[in-house]
Design a protein around this motif. Sequence first.
Motif, PDB file in Angstrom:
ATOM      1  N   GLU A 179      37.672  41.473  29.213  1.00  0.00           N
ATOM      2  CA  GLU A 179      37.318  40.970  30.544  1.00  0.00           C
ATOM      3  C   GLU A 179      36.800  39.539  30.451  1.00  0.00           C
ATOM      4  OE1 GLU A 179      34.437  41.939  34.396  1.00  0.00           O
ATOM      5  OE2 GLU A 179      34.531  43.358  32.714  1.00  0.00           O
TER       6      GLU A 179
ATOM      7  N   ILE B  83      39.749  37.162  29.829  1.00  0.00           N
ATOM      8  CA  ILE B  83      40.540  36.951  31.043  1.00  0.00           C
ATOM      9  C   ILE B  83      39.778  36.047  32.013  1.00  0.00           C
ATOM     10  CG2 ILE B  83      41.565  38.060  33.075  1.00  0.00           C
ATOM     11  CD1 ILE B  83      42.109  40.505  31.302  1.00  0.00           C
ATOM     12  N   ASN B  84      38.492  36.296  32.163  1.00  0.00           N
ATOM     13  CA  ASN B  84      37.683  35.446  33.042  1.00  0.00           C
ATOM     14  C   ASN B  84      37.680  33.997  32.551  1.00  0.00           C
ATOM     15  OD1 ASN B  84      36.892  37.333  34.988  1.00  0.00           O
ATOM     16  ND2 ASN B  84      35.186  38.057  33.744  1.00  0.00           N
TER      17      ASN B  84
ATOM     18  N   MET C 104      41.007  32.494  33.533  1.00  0.00           N
ATOM     19  CA  MET C 104      41.035  32.237  34.973  1.00  0.00           C
ATOM     20  C   MET C 104      40.243  30.973  35.299  1.00  0.00           C
ATOM     21  SD  MET C 104      40.683  36.205  36.270  1.00  0.00           S
ATOM     22  CE  MET C 104      40.491  35.839  38.010  1.00  0.00           C
TER      23      MET C 104
ATOM     24  N   GLU D  90      39.828  35.307  41.485  1.00  0.00           N
ATOM     25  CA  GLU D  90      40.139  36.730  41.523  1.00  0.00           C
ATOM     26  C   GLU D  90      40.954  37.068  42.770  1.00  0.00           C
ATOM     27  OE1 GLU D  90      37.570  40.841  41.778  1.00  0.00           O
ATOM     28  OE2 GLU D  90      36.966  39.352  40.280  1.00  0.00           O
TER      29      GLU D  90
ATOM     30  N   LEU E 149      48.673  36.193  33.490  1.00  0.00           N
ATOM     31  CA  LEU E 149      47.556  36.938  34.050  1.00  0.00           C
ATOM     32  C   LEU E 149      48.123  37.991  35.001  1.00  0.00           C
ATOM     33  CD1 LEU E 149      45.205  33.924  34.860  1.00  0.00           C
ATOM     34  CD2 LEU E 149      44.846  35.629  33.053  1.00  0.00           C
TER      35      LEU E 149
ATOM     36  N   TRP F 280      47.143  41.233  37.662  1.00  0.00           N
ATOM     37  CA  TRP F 280      46.086  41.866  38.438  1.00  0.00           C
ATOM     38  C   TRP F 280      45.818  43.287  37.959  1.00  0.00           C
ATOM     39  CZ3 TRP F 280      41.946  41.229  41.035  1.00  0.00           C
ATOM     40  CH2 TRP F 280      41.447  42.230  41.859  1.00  0.00           C
TER      41      TRP F 280
ATOM     42  N   TYR G 231      46.351  44.588  35.031  1.00  0.00           N
ATOM     43  CA  TYR G 231      45.731  44.486  33.700  1.00  0.00           C
ATOM     44  C   TYR G 231      44.230  44.215  33.868  1.00  0.00           C
ATOM     45  CZ  TYR G 231      45.726  42.919  28.724  1.00  0.00           C
ATOM     46  OH  TYR G 231      45.513  42.769  27.375  1.00  0.00           O
ATOM     47  N   TYR G 232      43.916  43.239  34.697  1.00  0.00           N
ATOM     48  CA  TYR G 232      42.526  42.855  34.945  1.00  0.00           C
ATOM     49  C   TYR G 232      41.721  44.033  35.497  1.00  0.00           C
ATOM     50  CZ  TYR G 232      38.690  39.897  36.762  1.00  0.00           C
ATOM     51  OH  TYR G 232      37.469  39.315  37.026  1.00  0.00           O
ATOM     52  N   CYS G 233      42.305  44.759  36.431  1.00  0.00           N
ATOM     53  CA  CYS G 233      41.608  45.915  37.018  1.00  0.00           C
ATOM     54  C   CYS G 233      41.379  47.008  35.972  1.00  0.00           C
ATOM     55  CB  CYS G 233      42.416  46.470  38.189  1.00  0.00           C
ATOM     56  SG  CYS G 233      42.449  45.397  39.644  1.00  0.00           S
TER      57      CYS G 233
ATOM     58  N   LYS H  10      38.486  45.965  33.682  1.00  0.00           N
ATOM     59  CA  LYS H  10      37.192  46.071  34.341  1.00  0.00           C
ATOM     60  C   LYS H  10      36.766  47.531  34.512  1.00  0.00           C
ATOM     61  CE  LYS H  10      36.022  43.277  37.636  1.00  0.00           C
ATOM     62  NZ  LYS H  10      35.969  42.513  38.912  1.00  0.00           N
TER      63      LYS H  10
END
Length: 236
Positions: free
Chosen positions: A128, A131-132, A135, A142, A159, A161, A163-165, A168
């Motif tokens: 996380e 990725i942040n 970004m 986000e 990137l 979405w 994957y990011y979810c 998290k």
Amino acid sequence: MIKTNLTIQGIPAILWGEPSDKLFIAVHGNMSSKDDDVIVVFAEEATAKRYQVLSFDLPEHGDRKDENYACKVQNCVSDLTAIMGYARTISSNIGLFACSMGAYFSLLTYRDLPLEQCLFLSPVLNMERIINNMMSWFNVSEDRLKVEKEIETPIGQTLYWDYYCYVKSNPIDTWDKPTAILYGSDDNLSEFDVVSDFVKRYHCKLQVLEHGEHYFHTDEQLRYLRQWLKDNIFTL
């Protein structure tokens, strides 16, 4: 060293070494493959101590570069699950060697499974945060990622979405395996405070190569890795 190519549920893999009741699963990192220099060095040292080693290509890597199967965390967790399923058919004593993002996928997939020993090279331990960071570097909010779903970056990384979810929603909050970590002081991806916190929280061994990079590839770095492996792979 015996080297057997095989396919496990469509995943190209290599089984290194003579048959043994002791096995390591080897998980490579980004822009790498099942038989890159780091994996070969590991296989040589592990088989010398009478282990077998099972390595494989992650999605979009090695022999899978042309597959329409993205290197997303969900797919990688599925693949690591399949690899473990096969590993258990040939060994009841399984260890893990994992590099970079391969360590992160392993932490997610294997955290509730018994592993005899774990060796991590330049591990990604907080996806996380990475990725942040990406970004932030490329001014991707986000909200924008949520709307666009996929955004290409100038460094060739996409990137996602979903994957990011997933990241998290699935924090790394448990790891009870005997673990040793090799880290380069000049690692520009895995920040030292993250590694240090993980080491303290889960009582890992940590060794730092001064001026070592995230990707161990020079002759000096590979020699250092080889000696670290000699010192840390359990002798049967």
